[in-house]
Design a protein around this motif. Structure first.
Motif: not given
Length: 236
Positions: A164-169, A185-192
């Motif tokens: 899933x592209x919205x998760x930045x590991x 850790x994981x950061x959740x990204x907005x669509x952009x």
């Protein structure tokens, strides 16, 4: 690419070969507070970690043992370039800067006059934990993260593009500079910001998640006020 196709890991024991290797790698410093990321080479990330670790030591319970003085590092002659960090990390004065006293070495030497023992001389050599040692320790952490990233990206021949592209590991920046066990850790990204995931996968970059990284990259010439600094909260 499957497991059998993964590159062989070569152990690098000396300081300069380590820097040469990490310089060609990429690290994303993702600022969770301002929702923006900085793509830098490995030596730039290594220097940023080193500076942050030294600052954190100024506030630690062991600060009374600290020998390093803020502002002691000699800076690069030209700042904010891809090679600036290399100049700082390979500066011999910087490499020798003392951070802590280390375990002393004790020895004794017997002086002889003919066949008779004349005296015993006790010698003590004081050792120090220096800036080069700190850089080396932080390098070892980054090296393991690069190897882990390569393994995960190519695991079982499955590309991370399927994620899933919205998760930045990534990994917690503070864990590294505080000499703690590193937590995924994981950061959740907005669509952009989804493009970050594809980019990181393609170049095998390691992601470090933190806050308030500052203006790591600055324009050499400002042509637009909007871009005098990296925009915040837009996942750039």
């Amino acid at each position: 690419m499957g497991i059998k196709d993964q590159p062989i890991h070569l152990t690098r024991g000396s300081y300069m070969p380590k820097l040469e290797w990490i310089h060609k790698k990429f690290v994303v410093l993702w600022d969770e507070r301002y929702k923006r990321g900085w793509l830098v080479n490995g030596t730039t990330a290594l220097l940023h970690l080193s500076r942050a670790a030294l600052e954190r030591k100024q506030e630690s319970p062991f600060k009374s043992q600290l020998l390093f003085k803020s502002g002691s590092l000699e800076e690069a002659t030209e700042k904010f370039t891809a090679e600036s960090a290399v100049q700082v990390l390979t500066n011999e004065y910087n490499m020798r800067l003392k951070i802590y006293r280390d375990k002393s070495q004790h020895s004794e030497r017997v002086l002889w006059k003919g066949t008779d023992k004349e005296d015993v001389v006790y010698e003590e050599k004081e050792n120090f934990y220096r800036f080069q040692d700190l850089v080396d320790d932080l390098y070892n952490v980054l090296e393991k993260m690069v190897e882990y990233q390569n393994h995960v990206t190519n695991r079982d021949g499955v590309s991370l593009k399927c994620r899933v592209r919205k998760h930045l590991d990534g990994w917690e920046f503070d864990d590294i500079i505080e000499n703690q066990d590193c937590r995924p850790s994981v950061a959740t990204l907005e669509a952009m910001g989804y493009g970050w995931v594809n980019l990181i996968t393609e170049i095998g970059a390691v992601t470090l998640l933190g806050k308030d990284f500052g203006e790591i990259i600055q324009p050499s010439e400002v042509l637009c006020d909007r871009w005098s600094q990296m925009p915040m909260a837009e996942a750039y």
